[in-house]
Design a protein around this motif. Structure first.
Motif, PDB file in Angstrom:
ATOM      1  N   ALA A 123       0.799  -1.291   0.055  1.00 27.87           N
ATOM      2  CA  ALA A 123       0.140   0.103  -0.090  1.00 27.87           C
ATOM      3  C   ALA A 123       0.949   1.269  -0.137  1.00 27.87           C
ATOM      4  N   VAL A 124       1.971   0.931   0.739  1.00 32.17           N
ATOM      5  CA  VAL A 124       2.834   2.410   0.770  1.00 32.17           C
ATOM      6  C   VAL A 124       3.705   2.493  -0.714  1.00 32.17           C
ATOM      7  N   ALA A 125       4.114   1.494  -1.091  1.00 30.88           N
ATOM      8  CA  ALA A 125       4.750   1.296  -2.387  1.00 30.88           C
ATOM      9  C   ALA A 125       3.917   2.122  -3.461  1.00 30.88           C
ATOM     10  N   ARG A 126       2.926   1.667  -3.535  1.00 28.25           N
ATOM     11  CA  ARG A 126       1.774   2.281  -4.371  1.00 28.25           C
ATOM     12  C   ARG A 126       1.687   3.717  -4.656  1.00 28.25           C
ATOM     13  N   THR A 127       2.097   4.309  -3.499  1.00 24.63           N
ATOM     14  CA  THR A 127       2.057   5.932  -3.470  1.00 24.63           C
ATOM     15  C   THR A 127       3.248   6.329  -4.038  1.00 24.63           C
ATOM     16  N   PHE A 128       4.240   5.714  -4.661  1.00 26.82           N
ATOM     17  CA  PHE A 128       5.529   6.090  -5.198  1.00 26.82           C
ATOM     18  C   PHE A 128       5.513   5.639  -6.443  1.00 26.82           C
ATOM     19  N   VAL A 129       4.665   4.963  -7.090  1.00 28.66           N
ATOM     20  CA  VAL A 129       4.484   4.674  -8.587  1.00 28.66           C
ATOM     21  C   VAL A 129       4.582   5.893  -9.458  1.00 28.66           C
ATOM     22  N   LYS A 130       3.604   6.627  -9.135  1.00 31.85           N
ATOM     23  CA  LYS A 130       3.166   7.968 -10.125  1.00 31.85           C
ATOM     24  C   LYS A 130       4.409   8.615 -10.174  1.00 31.85           C
ATOM     25  N   PRO A 131       5.013   9.338  -8.938  1.00 33.11           N
ATOM     26  CA  PRO A 131       6.259  10.199  -8.761  1.00 33.11           C
ATOM     27  C   PRO A 131       7.564   9.646  -9.399  1.00 33.11           C
TER      28      PRO A 131
ATOM     29  N   LEU B  23       7.455   7.064 -11.860  1.00 33.09           N
ATOM     30  CA  LEU B  23       7.327   7.012 -13.452  1.00 33.09           C
ATOM     31  C   LEU B  23       7.626   8.433 -13.902  1.00 33.09           C
ATOM     32  N   SER B  24       7.152   9.398 -13.228  1.00 32.76           N
ATOM     33  CA  SER B  24       7.491  10.705 -13.704  1.00 32.76           C
ATOM     34  C   SER B  24       8.879  11.308 -14.023  1.00 32.76           C
ATOM     35  N   THR B  25       9.839  10.491 -13.384  1.00 33.24           N
ATOM     36  CA  THR B  25      11.226  11.026 -13.213  1.00 33.24           C
ATOM     37  C   THR B  25      11.837  10.084 -14.286  1.00 33.24           C
ATOM     38  N   LEU B  26      11.186   8.746 -14.939  1.00 35.87           N
ATOM     39  CA  LEU B  26      11.850   8.217 -15.976  1.00 35.87           C
ATOM     40  C   LEU B  26      11.857   8.746 -17.158  1.00 35.87           C
ATOM     41  N   PRO B  27      13.032   8.543 -17.692  1.00 37.30           N
ATOM     42  CA  PRO B  27      13.297   9.124 -19.398  1.00 37.30           C
ATOM     43  C   PRO B  27      12.382   8.492 -20.201  1.00 37.30           C
ATOM     44  N   ALA B  28      11.854   8.968 -21.111  1.00 35.85           N
ATOM     45  CA  ALA B  28      10.841   8.094 -22.145  1.00 35.85           C
ATOM     46  C   ALA B  28      11.568   7.285 -22.971  1.00 35.85           C
ATOM     47  N   THR B  29      10.845   6.072 -23.240  1.00 39.09           N
ATOM     48  CA  THR B  29      11.519   5.153 -23.848  1.00 39.09           C
ATOM     49  C   THR B  29      11.552   5.519 -25.553  1.00 39.09           C
ATOM     50  N   ALA B  30      12.738   4.747 -26.107  1.00 38.30           N
ATOM     51  CA  ALA B  30      12.775   5.300 -27.642  1.00 38.30           C
ATOM     52  C   ALA B  30      11.680   4.595 -28.431  1.00 38.30           C
TER      53      ALA B  30
END
Length: 228
Positions: A211-219, A221-228
């Motif tokens: 439940a705690v881990a799920r709160t960090f998914v969105k932030p 993913l927003s830091t990841l570079p876009a895929t090619a």
């Protein structure tokens, strides 16, 4: 701070129905040992205690399942201090949704499997486990058999997800294969549901704070570079 999010009524009704069915079944099991006044009959104490033990274990298992379902139905709000179990039984405090050094420590040192599971749920990307070529702490575990083909429990080091472009994703971001911090050079083996069940219940891994881990998914993913 408490959540005002209302879970779907139908899902909660299903959980209540399952609870009442279990409670009625257990009541019937134990009532056979009682007389009309509710007192234990003579000579049944041993059998009654055995039945109580069985029903208690059954109720505990049911409660675990219900809490997992409720945690999925009612997401935690951001900004709540939460303590999660880490490596070596340390207690680590994070703030939900706040991707900072405390979160990175917690989801690297003891909760990497929870982060991988939460990411996999949200993206559909498969989980993977990084494995050492030899057992790192308890070679005797290999005598119990493989948890993944040709891999035994003491070779499991760190869990990630496999992004379609080949990157390995954990709480610290996207990494090239073999370049995950703290696990350099290790190969990633795709994890199935059987491995997840093993990891989430093994005494060598901490209770996954999903439940705690799920709160960090969105932030994250927003830091990841876009895929090619």
């Amino acid at each position: 701070m408490t959540s005002t999010v209302e879970p779907p009524a139908a899902a909660v009704a299903d959980l209540l129905r399952d609870y009442w069915e279990l409670a009625d079944k257990q009541r019937k099991t134990l009532d056979q040992y009682r007389d009309a006044d509710g007192d234990l009959k003579d000579g049944v104490l041993t059998d009654y205690d055995d039945s109580r033990t069985t029903t208690a274990i059954e109720a505990s298992d049911f409660l675990d399942g219900v809490m997992e379902q409720l945690a999925a139905l009612v997401p935690l709000l951001d900004g709540i201090p939460m303590t999660v179990p880490g490596q070596w039984h340390k207690r680590l405090t994070v703030t939900t949704g706040q991707l900072d050094d405390a979160a990175r420590e917690a989801f690297t040192s003891g909760q990497c499997h929870a982060m991988a599971r939460a990411l996999s749920e949200a993206t559909g990307w498969p989980m993977a486990v990084l494995v050492e070529p030899e057992c790192s702490y308890d070679p005797d575990q290999c005598s119990y058999g493989d948890v993944v083909e040709d891999v035994c429990a003491c070779q499991l080091v760190h869990m990630v997800v496999l992004r379609p472009d080949g990157s390995l994703i954990d709480i610290n971001g996207a990494h090239a294969p073999g370049a995950v911090p703290g696990a350099t050079g290790l190969i990633a083996v795709e994890a199935d549901e059987a491995l997840w069940r093993f990891v989430s219940s093994s005494p060598h891994w901490r209770r996954p704070a999903l439940a705690v881990a799920r709160t960090f998914v969105k932030p994250l993913l927003s830091t990841l570079p876009a895929t090619a």
